[in-house]
Scaffold this active site. Structure first.
Site, PDB file in Angstrom:
ATOM      1  N   GLY A  99      86.595 -35.690  67.225  1.00 23.17           N
ATOM      2  CA  GLY A  99      86.928 -35.079  65.928  1.00 23.17           C
ATOM      3  C   GLY A  99      85.989 -35.434  64.793  1.00 23.17           C
ATOM      4  O   GLY A  99      86.356 -35.315  63.620  1.00 23.17           O
ATOM      5  N   SER A 100      84.756 -35.816  65.112  1.00 23.83           N
ATOM      6  CA  SER A 100      83.852 -36.234  64.022  1.00 23.83           C
ATOM      7  C   SER A 100      83.457 -35.050  63.134  1.00 23.83           C
ATOM      8  O   SER A 100      83.228 -35.228  61.933  1.00 23.83           O
ATOM      9  CB  SER A 100      82.614 -36.948  64.575  1.00 23.83           C
ATOM     10  OG  SER A 100      81.789 -36.048  65.276  1.00 23.83           O
ATOM     11  N   ASN A 101      83.396 -33.850  63.685  1.00 20.65           N
ATOM     12  CA  ASN A 101      83.091 -32.683  62.845  1.00 20.65           C
ATOM     13  C   ASN A 101      84.268 -32.344  61.932  1.00 20.65           C
ATOM     14  O   ASN A 101      84.070 -31.999  60.765  1.00 20.65           O
ATOM     15  CB  ASN A 101      82.696 -31.485  63.703  1.00 20.65           C
ATOM     16  CG  ASN A 101      81.241 -31.574  64.145  1.00 20.65           C
ATOM     17  OD1 ASN A 101      80.327 -31.388  63.340  1.00 20.65           O
ATOM     18  ND2 ASN A 101      81.018 -31.900  65.419  1.00 20.65           N
TER      19      ASN A 101
ATOM     20  N   MET B 199      87.856 -27.587  73.459  1.00 22.47           N
ATOM     21  CA  MET B 199      87.278 -27.345  74.782  1.00 22.47           C
ATOM     22  C   MET B 199      87.821 -26.107  75.505  1.00 22.47           C
ATOM     23  O   MET B 199      87.433 -25.840  76.631  1.00 22.47           O
ATOM     24  CB  MET B 199      87.454 -28.584  75.674  1.00 22.47           C
ATOM     25  CG  MET B 199      86.705 -29.807  75.183  1.00 22.47           C
ATOM     26  SD  MET B 199      84.943 -29.477  74.911  1.00 22.47           S
ATOM     27  CE  MET B 199      84.384 -29.373  76.610  1.00 22.47           C
TER      28      MET B 199
ATOM     29  N   HIS C 197      77.903 -25.632  67.855  1.00 23.76           N
ATOM     30  CA  HIS C 197      77.397 -25.813  69.222  1.00 23.76           C
ATOM     31  C   HIS C 197      76.167 -26.726  69.167  1.00 23.76           C
ATOM     32  O   HIS C 197      75.281 -26.511  68.332  1.00 23.76           O
ATOM     33  CB  HIS C 197      77.035 -24.451  69.833  1.00 23.76           C
ATOM     34  CG  HIS C 197      76.569 -24.574  71.240  1.00 23.76           C
ATOM     35  ND1 HIS C 197      77.439 -24.832  72.285  1.00 23.76           N
ATOM     36  CD2 HIS C 197      75.328 -24.521  71.780  1.00 23.76           C
ATOM     37  CE1 HIS C 197      76.747 -24.917  73.407  1.00 23.76           C
ATOM     38  NE2 HIS C 197      75.469 -24.730  73.142  1.00 23.76           N
TER      39      HIS C 197
ATOM     40  N   GLU D  57      84.161 -12.634  71.488  1.00 21.10           N
ATOM     41  CA  GLU D  57      84.845 -12.709  72.785  1.00 21.10           C
ATOM     42  C   GLU D  57      84.062 -13.508  73.829  1.00 21.10           C
ATOM     43  O   GLU D  57      84.614 -13.930  74.840  1.00 21.10           O
ATOM     44  CB  GLU D  57      85.140 -11.302  73.330  1.00 21.10           C
ATOM     45  CG  GLU D  57      86.379 -10.637  72.735  1.00 21.10           C
ATOM     46  CD  GLU D  57      86.150 -10.054  71.342  1.00 21.10           C
ATOM     47  OE1 GLU D  57      85.019 -10.155  70.814  1.00 21.10           O
ATOM     48  OE2 GLU D  57      87.114  -9.506  70.769  1.00 21.10           O
ATOM     49  N   GLY D  58      82.781 -13.706  73.608  1.00 22.73           N
ATOM     50  CA  GLY D  58      81.975 -14.434  74.588  1.00 22.73           C
ATOM     51  C   GLY D  58      82.009 -15.941  74.368  1.00 22.73           C
ATOM     52  O   GLY D  58      82.725 -16.447  73.501  1.00 22.73           O
TER      53      GLY D  58
ATOM     54  N   GLU E   4      74.822 -31.887  62.886  1.00 24.72           N
ATOM     55  CA  GLU E   4      76.067 -31.108  62.939  1.00 24.72           C
ATOM     56  C   GLU E   4      76.921 -31.415  61.716  1.00 24.72           C
ATOM     57  O   GLU E   4      77.509 -30.529  61.099  1.00 24.72           O
ATOM     58  CB  GLU E   4      76.873 -31.450  64.207  1.00 24.72           C
ATOM     59  CG  GLU E   4      76.230 -31.003  65.494  1.00 24.72           C
ATOM     60  CD  GLU E   4      77.100 -31.312  66.716  1.00 24.72           C
ATOM     61  OE1 GLU E   4      78.337 -31.269  66.609  1.00 24.72           O
ATOM     62  OE2 GLU E   4      76.540 -31.602  67.781  1.00 24.72           O
TER      63      GLU E   4
END
Ligand code: GRF
Length: 208
Positions: free
Chosen positions: A14-16, A92, A111, A144-145, A176
């Site tokens: 949860g660092s982000n 995830m 990402h 959707e991808g 990030e």
């Protein structure tokens, strides 16, 4: 302008989520985190949400529960909290199509690679393995991808000789924590326009 209501979906450290929370707490983002959802009861980020007094919920997929039913529960919770923005922060699971449709261009993901290179899991390991000299991180809208949506911000990170996956991951993570809160700020300021695959930032800003 009313503050945007933000939900963070996490699965682990949860660092982000923490990085975004810090900037909302500093008043740098016109938004507030109204909900943290974790699919993992052990997630460190869930503990942090509790300690920080942020509403948080654990959503484990029960045995035999279908993917669509599971995500329906999450969907209803998001609706109940009237969220304006969903931030995937190390979540995830791949979201269900109905959530993606309902919140089109309102779901962000971070990402740990320069998309479209190295989508999917273990992006930093893929980068080391491939031997690229530059990798980095990407904040993008979720479609959707898997890791395919319109790109909002990217930051490059050099891959150094002899870098292990862990060393590269650490250096990417630092970036990030800069670009994710910044993208959230841009969204909450209504300064992001999406035209097809292309995202335009209408007014440049930073978090200083
Ligand atoms: C980050 O590397 C992010 O890019 C990826 O998952 C990791 C989550 O880390 N999607 P944290 O839980 O935010 O610390």
């Amino acid at each position: 302008m009313a503050k945007k209501r933000i939900a963070c979906l996490i699965s682990g450290r949860g660092s982000n989520f923490k990085a975004i929370l810090e900037e909302t707490n500093r008043g740098k983002i016109n938004g507030e985190i109204v909900l943290v959802i974790s699919d993992n009861p052990e997630a460190e980020g869930l503990l942090y949400a509790r300690e920080s007094g942020i509403p948080h919920m654990e959503f484990s997929q029960s045995e035999g529960e279908s993917r669509s039913r599971y995500f329906e529960r999450i969907f209803l919770q998001l609706e109940e909290c009237a969220v304006d923005l969903i931030c995937l922060a190390g979540f995830m699971k791949v979201l269900s199509p109905n959530i993606v449709r309902r919140y089109r261009n309102k779901i962000l993901n971070i990402h740990p690679a320069l998309l479209p290179s190295f989508p999917g899991e273990n992006a930093q390991g893929q980068a080391v393995e491939y031997g690229v000299k530059i990798s980095g991180c990407t904040v993008h809208f979720v479609d959707e991808g898997v890791d395919t949506g319109p790109i909002i911000l990217q930051e490059a990170v050099a891959v150094l000789d002899g870098d292990t996956e862990g060393e590269l991951s650490e250096r990417i993570l630092e970036k990030e924590h800069v670009i994710y809160p910044l993208a959230v700020k841009l969204f909450c300021d209504d300064t992001i326009a999406v035209e097809g695959r292309t995202v335009r930032i209408l007014k440049k800003t930073d978090l200083r």
